[in-house]
Design a protein around this motif. Sequence first.
Motif, short mmCIF file in Angstrom:
data_model
loop_
_atom_site.label_atom_id
_atom_site.label_comp_id
_atom_site.label_asym_id
_atom_site.label_seq_id
_atom_site.Cartn_x
_atom_site.Cartn_y
_atom_site.Cartn_z
N ASP A 95 0.89 -1.34 -0.01
CA ASP A 95 0.01 0.12 0.02
C ASP A 95 0.77 1.36 0.01
N ASP A 96 2.10 1.02 0.48
CA ASP A 96 2.97 2.29 0.49
C ASP A 96 4.35 1.74 0.54
N TYR A 97 5.43 2.72 0.49
CA TYR A 97 6.81 2.36 0.37
C TYR A 97 7.57 3.46 1.04
N VAL A 98 8.27 3.19 2.40
CA VAL A 98 9.09 4.10 2.91
C VAL A 98 10.55 3.80 2.74
N THR A 99 11.34 4.79 2.39
CA THR A 99 12.66 4.61 2.22
C THR A 99 13.57 4.91 3.32
N MET A 105 7.55 9.44 12.59
CA MET A 105 6.18 9.86 12.50
C MET A 105 5.81 9.98 11.09
N GLU A 106 6.76 9.98 10.17
CA GLU A 106 6.32 9.95 8.71
C GLU A 106 5.61 8.49 8.45
N LEU A 107 6.22 7.71 9.12
CA LEU A 107 5.71 6.09 8.82
C LEU A 107 4.43 6.11 9.28
N ALA A 109 2.19 8.53 10.06
CA ALA A 109 1.22 9.33 9.03
C ALA A 109 1.00 8.62 7.88
N ARG A 110 2.08 7.70 7.39
CA ARG A 110 1.68 6.98 6.16
C ARG A 110 0.69 5.87 6.19
N MET A 111 1.02 5.19 7.63
CA MET A 111 0.03 4.25 8.21
C MET A 111 -1.40 4.67 8.34
N LYS A 112 -1.40 5.80 8.89
CA LYS A 112 -2.86 6.45 8.95
C LYS A 112 -3.60 6.89 7.72
#
Length: 235
Positions: A95-99, A105-107, A109-112
């Motif tokens: 569903d998303d990709y975090v580098t 906090m960004e992670l 935010a992306r989860m939410k």
Amino acid sequence: MNLLVAEDDISVCEMLRLFFQKEAYHVTFVHDGLEAERQIRENKWDFVILDWMLPGKDGLSLCRDIRRREQTPVILLTARDHEADRILGLELGADDYVTKPFSPMELIARMKAVLRRYKAAPAAQTTSGEEQPGDKDELLQHNQITINLATRIVTIDTYEITNLTPKEFDLFRLFVRHPKKVFTREQLLESVWGFDYFGDERTVDVHIKRLRNKVSRPDRQLIVTVWGVGYKLEE
């Protein structure tokens, strides 16, 4: 929320543990792909976070396995920052990709953001005037194109296409539902990836190229570019 995190870097796990505790998430950490596979198989998770380069079995393979069985939200973590790698992860169902390196906090935010999209999906199915997967009518048809919404198999003329990735299928379904409409890249991002997706419009171009290669015939290019605007289904 019952959360599984598969990450072999202990320092990253400890950092995430602190932030997840503040969010009151119930988190299980595992450090290799085989243990992650067992946890995914034996337990029910509300969210799964997978490091790409896990020992034993990589996160990409685990993501693919999850998508074969269920729709659990998945985010991939990786130090690989090439666009092709990011798109591959998304194509296989993430569903998303975090580098890495990333902000916890960004992670979160992306989860939410991912969870908002999942919660919005049932409402969209009941309030939209469009056909949705799971409708009584499982076939979407236009000219010589037939889409089986239950099996996610596309038939063009008599040729059956079974190798579309989830996002390719969703794109093609959208085009077939609206055969005369020209979609901008922004509209496609919003409709297929979600209004709060963190990616860019280049993702659309790559997916369209791969979709076009799979559904077009030598004498017929089904997905055409409308220069300066976007893409549409060729009538």
